[in-house]
Each structure stands twice: as C-alpha cells, then as structure tokens.
Write a protein that holds these residues in place. Structure first.
Motif, PDB file in Angstrom:
ATOM      1  N   GLU A 129      -1.105   6.675   1.732  1.00 38.82           N
ATOM      2  CA  GLU A 129      -2.454   6.167   1.929  1.00 38.82           C
ATOM      3  C   GLU A 129      -2.570   5.507   3.305  1.00 38.82           C
ATOM      4  OE1 GLU A 129      -3.752   3.962  -1.552  1.00 38.82           O
ATOM      5  OE2 GLU A 129      -5.236   2.962  -0.267  1.00 38.82           O
ATOM      6  N   THR A 130      -1.572   4.683   3.639  1.00 41.83           N
ATOM      7  CA  THR A 130      -1.571   4.014   4.939  1.00 41.83           C
ATOM      8  C   THR A 130      -1.561   5.051   6.061  1.00 41.83           C
ATOM      9  OG1 THR A 130      -0.145   2.400   3.872  1.00 41.83           O
ATOM     10  CG2 THR A 130      -0.454   2.174   6.228  1.00 41.83           C
ATOM     11  N   THR A 162      -2.450   8.221   6.043  1.00 42.61           N
ATOM     12  CA  THR A 162      -3.695   8.997   6.120  1.00 42.61           C
ATOM     13  C   THR A 162      -4.789   8.187   6.797  1.00 42.61           C
ATOM     14  OG1 THR A 162      -3.121  10.161   4.094  1.00 42.61           O
ATOM     15  CG2 THR A 162      -5.428  10.244   4.754  1.00 42.61           C
ATOM     16  N   ALA A 163      -4.917   6.913   6.394  1.00 39.27           N
ATOM     17  CA  ALA A 163      -5.977   6.075   6.952  1.00 39.27           C
ATOM     18  C   ALA A 163      -5.776   5.892   8.460  1.00 39.27           C
ATOM     19  CB  ALA A 163      -6.012   4.728   6.245  1.00 39.27           C
ATOM     20  N   THR A 221       0.842  -1.199   0.000  1.00 36.16           N
ATOM     21  CA  THR A 221       0.000   0.000   0.000  1.00 36.16           C
ATOM     22  C   THR A 221       0.878   1.250   0.000  1.00 36.16           C
ATOM     23  OG1 THR A 221      -1.389  -1.308   1.478  1.00 36.16           O
ATOM     24  CG2 THR A 221      -2.037   0.978   1.138  1.00 36.16           C
TER      25      THR A 221
END
Lengths: 205, 205
Positions: free
Chosen positions: B163-164, B166-167, B159
């Motif tokens: 993205e990781t 932010t999540a 990933t």
C-alpha cells in the motif's frame, strides 16, 4: 465611455447580463455538441441565431465565451467538492472527501461533457484566469481544512502550513488539472484513497 | 523456423545483434533530428542507407525500432536514478534522491532530446512494454528503499508495504511519465523537495 459629456452611459443593468447569459447558455449547448476548438464565432453566431457583430458586442472573442463556460464548469465542480467537504465530520474525513470528490467530479466533466472538456483543456494549456482562480480557491479550501485539523489536534503543527498545503496540492493536482487527468484514467479508482491515506499519514501529529 | 529438417537456424549471434544495434543507433540519430511520428520506415531506410526490406529483416515495424530506442532511453534514466540512490546514505536520503533524480533525468530527456521525447510520449500513450517494464523496475527500487527503511527503523511498519509503495508511486508518477511531465514544467523546481518531504513525513515511525 464618452468623456466629453456627462450623459449617462447606456444602461448596463440586468438586461445586458441576461443577454450575456443567453449567449453563454447557447454557446455551451453548441460547443458541447460540436466542440470548442473547431467552432468559429461565425459558426456559433449562425447556429444560435445572433449576428456575429451582436455577439462581439458582449464578448471580445471566442475565448471570452469559453472562459465564461469554463468558469461555470469549474464553479460546478467546486460547489460539489465544497458540499462533500462540508457534509463530512472532522478534518481527516474532510480531506478524504476533498480528494475523492475532486476526482469524481472532474471525471464526470470529462465523460459526460466530452466536448466541454476541450474548453477545460484549452483553459489549462493557455492558463486562463478562470483556471488560475480555481486553483487558488481549491488551495484555499485545502488550507482551511489543514488549519481546522491543526486546531482540533488531528494534524501535526511542526511543518509550516504553507509548505504542507503546497505539497498536498501538488499531490492532488494531477487529478484536478484536465490535461493531467486524461492520462490518469487507469488510476482514478484507487488513487483518491491511496493518496489521501498517504497524506493523512504525513499529517499525523 | 524450418520445422521440416534439423539444420541449424541461420546464425543469430553477435553479428545480428551488431546490425540491430547499428540500425537502432542510426534510427536514434535520424528520429532525434526529424522526429519519430512523421518518419516512415521508407524515410528511415533511405536516410540510413539500408533497404526497407533489410530493416524489416531485423525489426517488424517502426514501433519495434521505437521500442528499442525507448528501452535505451529509459535504461539511461534508470541507471542515473540508481546511481543517485546508491550514492546516498540511508533510506530517507535515498528516497529524496529518487524523487530528485527521476525529475531531473526525465526533464533532461525532454529538453535535450525533444524529438526523442516523441517516442517516449507514443510509448506512454500506447503503453509499450518498455514503459510498463520501466514502471515495474522503478516501483521495485522504491520498494527496496522502503524495506531498508523499515529494517533500519527510519520508516513506520504499520501500513502494508504494498500500500505504501503504491501510494508513493502514484505521487511520483506525474514526474516520471512523459505525458504527465510535459504539463508539470511549472512545478519541476519545487516539486521533488516538497513531495519527498511529504512522503518522508508520511513514513515517520
């Protein structure tokens, strides 16, 4: 009610339900225009053309009317979420839809029915039964999806189901609870996808 | 300031910093007793024995003083989080500590310094620079842990890192942001462990 004789109680059939519904519909209309917190039962009675005493025959307090409206709103959101989940193929996609629809449906309540949202906020602050029941039902729906995913082999089975469901519910909760959602507007576009992707990664077998 | 001659500006050295600090310390003490929102700069001036004009020489508004107090509070929380993360062995444990300490340190601010929390809430509502900077720094810390975990082989690398990060930040945010935290009290005991476990499952290679 009268324990001294066996005379039948006054009819509590459909007629009473109709009047209750009528009060709830009129109150929903009134609150959605003038707000919930600042309206008294007297204001409401005057506006919808019933006497205050008559309203109190059917609802013991303003909160009791608010609870009924709240139940209806939350049922509406829940119906929308269930429909989205049902129409999705396979547990992973169902989980994505749960996140996405929970956010969009809750946001719609916020933006379209700004005044009714006041009721939902009171409900969340004071932990009305309607919101507790809603939480339980959404958790149940989540658990059903998890179970199906474990059976289909889409999701891992090592972590106790309860633990997985509780953790995912905690991730979802800030977007379900109206008190939290109002502080999350900057994130409602991207959050459902980001969070459901993270959750799906956590579920991979 | 004076563009018409080259005379040196009045000394803005340690002396000025000392006075600013003195005002901030006195204001922190005053706000923590009487609250931030309802105190005016006049009230504050009277209480700490400076003239209003003198305070305005150093801070352009009450908010400017509030921002300084807010920066100090958030630095305090951040220092505590960094110390906890630094003392943990390995990226997975560092991530757990980040979650745990973020919640306990933020909660302490809430319960010990109930009145200062008003400042943090204003800061979050009005998006003061101090809170935006804090968010960026916590996100940075998170990203450092993720990078270290990818290098050590503890965390997956498929990933995109952004993205990781932010999540995971979205998962953590309800427990960092004072506006959200106040609605999460029922969950602060169990949430850090549940959420960091879920996040760690999502990161497994």
């Amino acid at each position: 009610m009268n324990t001294l004789n066996d005379a039948p109680a006054p009819a509590r059939g459909p007629a009473e339900h109709d009047i209750r519904d009528q009060i709830v519909v009129a109150a929903t209309e009134h609150f959605s225009r003038y707000g919930y917190t600042r309206t008294t039962v007297s204001d409401l009675a005057k506006a919808i053309g019933f006497s205050k005493a008559y309203i109190y025959k059917f609802f013991e307090s303003k909160q009791a009317i608010g609870e009924m409206i709240c139940t209806n709103c939350l049922r509406g959101i829940e119906t929308e979420i269930r429909a989205a989940v049902d129409s999705a193929d396979g547990p992973p996609e169902k989980l994505r839809r749960l996140f996405k629809t929970a956010v969009t449906a809750s946001l719609r309540l916020f933006s379209d029915e700004r005044k009714l949202y006041e009721i939902a906020a009171s409900a969340a602050t004071e932990k009305w039964q309607a919101t507790l029941d809603y939480e339980v039902r959404i958790k149940g729906l989540l658990q059903d999806i998890l179970l199906a995913g474990r059976q289909s082999g889409d999701f891992e089975r090592k972590t106790p189901l309860d633990e997985t469901a509780t953790a995912i519910y905690l991730v979802l909760r800030p977007y379900l609870n109206p008190l939290l959602l109002q502080h999350n507007f900057d994130h409602t576009d991207e959050a459902p996808a980001h969070l459901s992707n993270l959750v799906l990664r956590s579920l991979s077998p």
